[in-house]
Write an enzyme that holds these catalytic residues in place. Structure first.
Site, PDB file in Angstrom:
ATOM      1  CE1 TYR A 111      -4.083   2.175   0.583  1.00 35.64           C
ATOM      2  CE2 TYR A 111      -2.612   3.302   1.919  1.00 35.64           C
ATOM      3  CZ  TYR A 111      -3.727   3.364   1.013  1.00 35.64           C
ATOM      4  OH  TYR A 111      -4.578   4.432   1.263  1.00 35.64           O
ATOM      5  CD1 TRP A 113      -1.825   7.300  -1.032  1.00 36.10           C
ATOM      6  CD2 TRP A 113      -1.299   9.325  -2.255  1.00 36.10           C
ATOM      7  NE1 TRP A 113      -2.797   8.073  -0.827  1.00 36.10           N
ATOM      8  CE2 TRP A 113      -2.857   9.078  -1.641  1.00 36.10           C
ATOM      9  CE3 TRP A 113      -1.322  10.328  -2.973  1.00 36.10           C
ATOM     10  CZ2 TRP A 113      -4.026   9.856  -1.961  1.00 36.10           C
ATOM     11  CZ3 TRP A 113      -2.268  11.623  -2.951  1.00 36.10           C
ATOM     12  CH2 TRP A 113      -3.450  11.209  -2.383  1.00 36.10           C
TER      13      TRP A 113
HETATM   14  N1  LIG Z   1      -2.210   8.477  12.064  1.00 38.91           N
HETATM   15  C1  LIG Z   1      -2.286   8.357  11.004  1.00 38.91           C
HETATM   16  N2  LIG Z   1      -1.977   7.455  10.026  1.00 38.91           N
HETATM   17  C2  LIG Z   1      -2.231   7.551   8.933  1.00 38.91           C
HETATM   18  C3  LIG Z   1      -3.289   8.607   8.331  1.00 38.91           C
HETATM   19  C4  LIG Z   1      -3.794   9.347   9.418  1.00 38.91           C
HETATM   20  O1  LIG Z   1      -4.768  10.187   8.937  1.00 38.91           O
HETATM   21  N3  LIG Z   1      -3.398   9.433  10.591  1.00 38.91           N
HETATM   22  N4  LIG Z   1      -3.690   8.547   7.143  1.00 38.91           N
HETATM   23  C5  LIG Z   1      -3.389   7.214   6.399  1.00 38.91           C
HETATM   24  C6  LIG Z   1      -3.767   7.462   4.902  1.00 38.91           C
HETATM   25  S1  LIG Z   1      -5.315   8.292   4.553  1.00 38.91           S
HETATM   26  C7  LIG Z   1      -2.867   7.184   4.052  1.00 38.91           C
HETATM   27  S2  LIG Z   1      -3.331   7.278   2.478  1.00 38.91           S
HETATM   28  C8  LIG Z   1      -1.442   6.497   4.433  1.00 38.91           C
HETATM   29  C9  LIG Z   1      -0.443   6.926   3.327  1.00 38.91           C
HETATM   30  O2  LIG Z   1       0.645   6.110   3.460  1.00 38.91           O
HETATM   31  P1  LIG Z   1       1.741   5.952   2.116  1.00 38.91           P
HETATM   32  O3  LIG Z   1       1.064   6.010   0.861  1.00 38.91           O
HETATM   33  O4  LIG Z   1       2.695   4.701   2.533  1.00 38.91           O
HETATM   34  O5  LIG Z   1       2.517   7.370   2.444  1.00 38.91           O
HETATM   35  P2  LIG Z   1       3.604   7.947   1.761  1.00 38.91           P
HETATM   36  O6  LIG Z   1       4.589   9.012   2.437  1.00 38.91           O
HETATM   37  O7  LIG Z   1       3.102   8.884   0.500  1.00 38.91           O
HETATM   38  O8  LIG Z   1       4.459   6.697   1.209  1.00 38.91           O
HETATM   39  C10 LIG Z   1       4.927   6.779  -0.045  1.00 38.91           C
HETATM   40  C11 LIG Z   1       6.235   6.275  -0.285  1.00 38.91           C
HETATM   41  O9  LIG Z   1       6.616   6.139  -1.529  1.00 38.91           O
HETATM   42  C12 LIG Z   1       7.775   6.767  -1.880  1.00 38.91           C
HETATM   43  N5  LIG Z   1       8.065   7.061  -3.243  1.00 38.91           N
HETATM   44  C13 LIG Z   1       7.538   8.274  -3.776  1.00 38.91           C
HETATM   45  N6  LIG Z   1       8.045   8.112  -5.243  1.00 38.91           N
HETATM   46  C14 LIG Z   1       8.268   6.645  -5.426  1.00 38.91           C
HETATM   47  C15 LIG Z   1       8.545   6.098  -6.839  1.00 38.91           C
HETATM   48  O10 LIG Z   1       8.467   6.391  -7.718  1.00 38.91           O
HETATM   49  N7  LIG Z   1       8.960   4.579  -6.476  1.00 38.91           N
HETATM   50  C16 LIG Z   1       9.135   4.239  -5.344  1.00 38.91           C
HETATM   51  N8  LIG Z   1       9.366   2.873  -5.312  1.00 38.91           N
HETATM   52  N9  LIG Z   1       8.795   4.661  -4.092  1.00 38.91           N
HETATM   53  C17 LIG Z   1       8.172   6.090  -4.328  1.00 38.91           C
HETATM   54  C18 LIG Z   1       8.011   7.607  -1.066  1.00 38.91           C
HETATM   55  O11 LIG Z   1       9.475   8.248  -0.820  1.00 38.91           O
HETATM   56  C19 LIG Z   1       7.260   7.401   0.247  1.00 38.91           C
HETATM   57  O12 LIG Z   1       8.190   6.443   1.097  1.00 38.91           O
HETATM   58  O13 LIG Z   1      -1.235   6.769   5.536  1.00 38.91           O
HETATM   59  C20 LIG Z   1      -2.160   6.543   6.708  1.00 38.91           C
HETATM   60  N10 LIG Z   1      -1.700   6.817   8.027  1.00 38.91           N
HETATM   61  N1  LIG Z   2      -1.695  18.428   2.482  1.00 37.16           N
HETATM   62  C1  LIG Z   2      -2.051  17.170   2.411  1.00 37.16           C
HETATM   63  N2  LIG Z   2      -3.169  16.948   1.802  1.00 37.16           N
HETATM   64  C2  LIG Z   2      -3.764  15.567   1.774  1.00 37.16           C
HETATM   65  C3  LIG Z   2      -2.846  14.489   2.209  1.00 37.16           C
HETATM   66  C4  LIG Z   2      -1.531  14.913   2.974  1.00 37.16           C
HETATM   67  O1  LIG Z   2      -0.875  14.058   3.337  1.00 37.16           O
HETATM   68  N3  LIG Z   2      -1.132  16.378   2.897  1.00 37.16           N
HETATM   69  N4  LIG Z   2      -3.094  13.138   2.232  1.00 37.16           N
HETATM   70  C5  LIG Z   2      -4.362  12.868   1.302  1.00 37.16           C
HETATM   71  C6  LIG Z   2      -4.887  11.726   1.687  1.00 37.16           C
HETATM   72  S1  LIG Z   2      -4.295  10.296   1.309  1.00 37.16           S
HETATM   73  C7  LIG Z   2      -6.316  11.647   2.233  1.00 37.16           C
HETATM   74  S2  LIG Z   2      -6.795  10.092   2.646  1.00 37.16           S
HETATM   75  C8  LIG Z   2      -7.005  12.686   2.429  1.00 37.16           C
HETATM   76  C9  LIG Z   2      -7.305  12.599   3.989  1.00 37.16           C
HETATM   77  O2  LIG Z   2      -8.596  13.449   4.196  1.00 37.16           O
HETATM   78  P1  LIG Z   2      -9.245  13.468   5.472  1.00 37.16           P
HETATM   79  O3  LIG Z   2      -9.173  12.272   6.125  1.00 37.16           O
HETATM   80  O4  LIG Z   2     -10.326  14.388   5.328  1.00 37.16           O
HETATM   81  O5  LIG Z   2      -8.181  14.455   6.183  1.00 37.16           O
HETATM   82  P2  LIG Z   2      -7.739  14.561   8.049  1.00 37.16           P
HETATM   83  O6  LIG Z   2      -6.583  15.643   7.706  1.00 37.16           O
HETATM   84  O7  LIG Z   2      -7.264  13.264   8.580  1.00 37.16           O
HETATM   85  O8  LIG Z   2      -9.001  15.325   8.714  1.00 37.16           O
HETATM   86  C10 LIG Z   2      -9.874  16.231   8.208  1.00 37.16           C
HETATM   87  C11 LIG Z   2     -10.532  17.009   9.166  1.00 37.16           C
HETATM   88  O9  LIG Z   2     -11.083  16.311  10.099  1.00 37.16           O
HETATM   89  C12 LIG Z   2     -10.831  16.844  11.532  1.00 37.16           C
HETATM   90  N5  LIG Z   2     -11.388  15.524  12.287  1.00 37.16           N
HETATM   91  C13 LIG Z   2     -10.529  14.768  12.817  1.00 37.16           C
HETATM   92  N6  LIG Z   2     -11.152  14.039  13.562  1.00 37.16           N
HETATM   93  C14 LIG Z   2     -12.372  14.297  13.602  1.00 37.16           C
HETATM   94  C15 LIG Z   2     -13.537  14.019  14.303  1.00 37.16           C
HETATM   95  O10 LIG Z   2     -13.767  12.952  14.957  1.00 37.16           O
HETATM   96  N7  LIG Z   2     -14.835  14.395  13.968  1.00 37.16           N
HETATM   97  C16 LIG Z   2     -14.761  15.799  13.089  1.00 37.16           C
HETATM   98  N8  LIG Z   2     -16.089  16.370  12.824  1.00 37.16           N
HETATM   99  N9  LIG Z   2     -13.627  16.065  12.532  1.00 37.16           N
HETATM  100  C17 LIG Z   2     -12.460  15.678  12.863  1.00 37.16           C
HETATM  101  C18 LIG Z   2      -9.598  17.227  11.512  1.00 37.16           C
HETATM  102  O11 LIG Z   2      -9.554  18.281  12.417  1.00 37.16           O
HETATM  103  C19 LIG Z   2      -9.257  17.762   9.943  1.00 37.16           C
HETATM  104  O12 LIG Z   2      -9.678  19.079  10.063  1.00 37.16           O
HETATM  105  O13 LIG Z   2      -6.165  13.773   2.652  1.00 37.16           O
HETATM  106  C20 LIG Z   2      -5.374  14.012   1.385  1.00 37.16           C
HETATM  107  N10 LIG Z   2      -4.921  15.283   1.125  1.00 37.16           N
HETATM  108 MO   LIG Z   3      -5.284   8.260   2.161  1.00 37.22          MO
END
Ligand SMILES: Nc1nc2c(c(=O)[nH]1)N[C@H]1C(S)=C(S)[C@@H](COP(=O)(O)OP(=O)(O)OC[C@H]3O[C@@H](n4cnc5c(=O)[nH]c(N)nc54)[C@H](O)[C@@H]3O)O[C@H]1N2
Ligand SMILES: Nc1nc2c(c(=O)[nH]1)N[C@H]1C(S)=C(S)[C@@H](COP(=O)(O)OP(=O)(O)OC[C@H]3O[C@@H](n4cnc5c(=O)[nH]c(N)nc54)[C@H](O)[C@@H]3O)O[C@H]1N2
Ligand SMILES: [Mo]
Length: 755
Positions: A111, A113
């Site tokens: 998993y 991005w």
């Molecule tokens: N506590 C907490 N944990 C969370 C979340 C949260 O809200 N709170 N959010 C979750 C969510 S929604 C998501 S989507 C995940 C994201 O989790 P990930 O998608 O695993 O996070 P990234 O940091 O985007 O990791 C991408 C990796 O790919 C590498 N990479 C970039 N380009 C390339 C390439 O061209 N080739 C290769 N081989 N590697 C590359 C980057 O260096 C990086 O290490 O995290 C989750 N974890």
């Molecule tokens: N800059 C930036 N943008 C991103 C990403 C990133 O890594 N960086 N990651 C991308 C990815 S993979 C994803 S999945 C999306 C995730 O998108 P989301 O899941 O929507 O993003 P979060 O930042 O986890 O939280 C969004 C909002 O929810 C609020 N929140 C947290 N817990 C609660 C709750 O229990 N109740 C309510 N009402 N609000 C709450 C937080 O304060 C925050 O303002 O974002 C994407 N956009």
């Molecule tokens: Mo995500």
């Protein structure tokens, strides 16, 4: 000599890569993007950072066959090898595991991005290799909307996270009251998976505000949405939106404000839910006062809000964050149910919307054709996937049975992990537990441009190029651009493109033909062009596209199944209607997800009650997840050299903490340091530490030095139904860190022995 720069793209937007003397020096925003994301500022420094993986490397203990008790992963030296040796080791190990344990023992969920490039998309290419070589255990679902993507198809017949939405224009023109659960955060709209030619989320939201829509952000944090004071703030305790929605529903029911005609025509099971609201099923009436005690929202405000929702044209939306929590199925289910009670579903700008503000492209148009992407190869073991966030359970308990969405599945015996394009030692929860489970498999292979916390915990590390070092195409189905991502610089060190690495392994395994399938950038683009033509959309041919650097694609309004529903077209649920009560879910007999939506006490609140603060670990403002944390923007935002943690002044004062100091956050699972920012924007009782600071564990004490919240978060499935991740439900305590703060070593190289 600097040039004006070739066109390129990223998850945070298109740009021109300015190169000087062979070095990428600036990402200049694409001229069509009126709202470029500042995340571009991270790129040059990160691409040329000292912590790039320059050569293939193998962990010494693995190479010498020593036990992991003696030489654990993550605390061992790496030996640099040449590419032939590395490819040989990988191919021999895949073959050995296949022969001794079978393909199910290879975990290729991988998993993550990766980059915006769709052809070199590392995870897709890795899955091709593993499928071509005999199969693998994959993963299903996402960390983004794992719970919602399972519950919504059962309730409305499709996954609203990835299909159908209102447009910004529809909201601007029709909506009077917009209840935004989780707000519409400006930060998240910097990003869209696959990138974009121009950002549309913030301008779209600003247009809505200008049109006079009353926008209410339900959020533990103030000011998350664009528009400042033009957005009303309704503070709520994290993880309690379910109770708020139930309290609102109770008021509507009690005061006779439900649209019975809509419920009758287009939904099933409202009577069962109404009985629950009245307390007939469990002896507790779900009044506004009941909801107030859980949410912290005054009961009168809940009642007034319910009347306002019923008295105007209302839209209710929920971010993904709400469902990334224990019982995360409930808030999105209830968003639909409350909208159904109000009766506006199917009308433009009314009803419900899922994921607004969670990514830039939600609320925008959608392409009817398949945009360019790496071609998929069927996994011979399809159907055996594990829910993506259950990886540690799987590592700990091979052969154990578990529930998932009505099935009983069995965890495989994982012997080999291959990860490309993701960072599990950033993205997974309870990383101390993961670190222990990670020692179990025989071999871990990681394909990465940087020495991330995951690469440092691998046995074989294969250096991948960044997208700047190769040609690719960026595209997303809700964008109106397809972007050339042209190679701007030479590969750093001996890095190879993901596809080239995998092609070499496939060659060694004798499955190169199946892996390659003759796919090229050109063929992938032309396939998409042919599909577009089938929908009456004309794209330039590949040469013209590449020459110009982009293709503009006419915009189409998103399809609306809910509009069709009120016109008489059934949705693909068992009843053909919106399921307020689901006989199917009820038949599973789960104690943590019933046939109707309901409030459940959180395990974390009961077991973690010793820790008074609720931790929100939202997405980071200055990077994408863990990507380019080493870059200039991300590093400039650190406080005392660590990730910034926001905290309410009352909570800080009670603990003798002053702004800018180093704090220690802790619970039973782990502890981390952070730099504190004291602000009344965060409600009392809540601390907010974004994800993505590179994991930096002190080997002896286990203290995380950099501010990675995933040493604190809980690794427990949302429920037996979806088994989604629950990162947003964690209790912690915070104290001033009185000792001399240790140096952050996250960006240091591992011990390396040159070949
Ligand atoms: N506590 C907490 N944990 C969370 C979340 C949260 O809200 N709170 N959010 C979750 C969510 S929604 C998501 S989507 C995940 C994201 O989790 P990930 O998608 O695993 O996070 P990234 O940091 O985007 O990791 C991408 C990796 O790919 C590498 N990479 C970039 N380009 C390339 C390439 O061209 N080739 C290769 N081989 N590697 C590359 C980057 O260096 C990086 O290490 O995290 C989750 N974890
Ligand atoms: N800059 C930036 N943008 C991103 C990403 C990133 O890594 N960086 N990651 C991308 C990815 S993979 C994803 S999945 C999306 C995730 O998108 P989301 O899941 O929507 O993003 P979060 O930042 O986890 O939280 C969004 C909002 O929810 C609020 N929140 C947290 N817990 C609660 C709750 O229990 N109740 C309510 N009402 N609000 C709450 C937080 O304060 C925050 O303002 O974002 C994407 N956009
Ligand atoms: Mo995500």
């Amino acid at each position: 000599m600097a040039d004006i720069g070739v066109i390129h793209s990223s998850h945070w937007g298109a740009f021109r890569a300015r190169v000087d003397d062979g070095r990428f020096v600036e990402a200049v925003p694409f001229e069509a993007d009126g709202r470029p994301a500042d995340l571009l500022e991270n790129m040059p420094g990160a691409v040329h950072a000292d912590n790039r993986v320059l050569r293939p490397a193998v962990r010494r203990g693995w190479l010498e066959g020593r036990s992991r008790d003696e030489a654990p992963r993550g605390d061992d030296e790496f030996v640099e090898v040449d590419w032939d040796t590395a490819i040989d080791l990988v191919a021999r190990e895949i073959t050995r595991v296949h022969d001794e344990h079978g393909p199910a023992s290879v975990y290729g969920g991988s998993y993550g991005w990766s980059s915006a490039g769709r052809f070199h998309h590392a995870q897709s290419q890795l899955k091709r290799l593993l499928a071509a070589s005999g199969g693998y255990t994959g993963s299903t679902g996402t960390y983004s909307h794992g719970a919602s993507s399972v519950i919504l198809p059962r309730v409305i017949g499709y996954d609203a996270n990835v299909a159908d939405s209102h447009t910004w224009d529809e909201i601007a023109e029709n909506t009077e009251t917009w209840l935004m659960l989780g707000g519409v955060p400006a930060r998240s709209m910097k990003v869209e998976s696959g990138g974009m030619g121009a950002h549309r989320g913030v301008p779209g939201f600003e247009k809505v505000l200008r049109s006079g829509v009353r926008a209410i952000s339900v959020n533990p944090i103030r000011g998350e949405s664009p528009g400042g004071d033009a957005v009303e703030w309704l503070p709520i305790r994290p993880g309690t939106d379910t109770a708020l929605l139930i309290g609102l529903a109770h008021t509507l029911l009690e005061e006779g404000r439900t649209d019975l005609a809509f419920l009758d025509a287009h939904t099933v099971g409202f009577d069962r839910f109404a009985a629950y609201l009245r307390g007939e099923t469990d002896g507790t009436e779900k009044t506004a006062d009941w909801a107030s005690a859980i949410t912290g929202v005054p009961a009168d405000d809940i009642r007034t809000l319910a009347r306002d929702l019923a008295g105007t044209r209302t839209l209710i939306t929920a971010t993904w964050s709400l469902q990334r929590a224990e019982h995360g199925e409930q808030p999105h289910w209830l968003t639909v149910v409350l909208a159904a009670m109000l009766g506006g579903i199917g009308r433009p700008g009314e009803g419900f919307g899922i994921g607004f503000g969670s990514e830039d492209g939600v609320g925008s148009t959608r392409q009817p054709f398949a945009v360019p992407q790496a071609p998929k190869l069927r996994n011979p073991l399809a159907g055996t996937e594990i829910p993506v966030a259950r990886i540690v359970d799987a590592l700990e308990s091979p052969g154990a049975e578990y529930d998932f969405n009505g099935e009983r599945r069995t965890y495989p015996d994982i012997r080999l992990i291959y990860w490309a394009g993701g960072n599990p030692f950033h993205h997974h929860q309870d990383l101390m537990r993961m670190q222990a489970a990670w020692q179990r498999p025989d071999t871990v292979i990681v394909q990465e441009p940087w020495w991330t916390s995951t690469a440092k915990r691998a046995d074989i590390v294969l250096p991948a190029t960044t997208s700047l070092e190769r040609d690719d195409i960026g595209a997303k189905s809700n964008d109106t651009w397809i972007l050339a991502m042209k190679r701007a610089i030479d590969p750093v060190g001996e890095a190879l493109d993901d596809r080239e690495i995998l092609h070499r392994i496939a060659t060694r395994l004798g499955c190169a033909d199946a892996f390659d399938e003759g796919a090229t950038l050109r063929s992938v683009y032309e396939k998409s062009r042919a599909d577009a033509a089938g929908h009456g959309i004309e794209l330039p041919d590949f040469d013209a596209f590449w020459e110009q650097g982009y293709a503009r694609v006419p915009a189409r309004a998103p399809h609306s199944r809910m509009r069709e529903l009120i016109d008489g077209v059934p949705v693909p649920t068992p009843s053909g209607k919106i399921e307020i009560f689901s006989e199917t879910i009820d038949s599973f007999g789960y104690d943590d997800c019933l046939g109707h939506p309901a409030w459940f006490d959180k395990h974390e609140d009961v077991a973690g009650a010793a820790y008074p603060l609720r931790l929100i670990s939202h997405q980071p403002t200055t990077r994408l997840h863990s990507q380019m944390d080493v870059g200039a923007l991300s590093r400039a935002a650190k406080v005392a050299g660590r990730e910034a943690c926001r905290m309410n002044p009352d909570d800080a004062a009670a603990r003798g903490i002053a702004d800018g100091e180093v704090i220690r956050l802790f619970n039973d699972r782990g502890a981390c340091l952070a730099g504190v920012v004291i602000t009344a924007d965060v409600m009392p009782g809540v601390v907010a530490l974004p994800t993505g600071a590179w994991l930096d564990l002190d080997g002896e004490s286990g203290l995380e030095r950099h501010g990675n919240p995933n040493v604190l978060t809980a690794d427990r499935g949302t429920s037996k139904l979806a088994q989604g991740p629950t990162a947003q439900t964690a209790r912690v305590e915070v104290e001033r860190y009185a000792a001399e703060p240790p140096r952050v070593e996250a960006f240091d190289l591992p011990r390396l022995s040159p070949r």
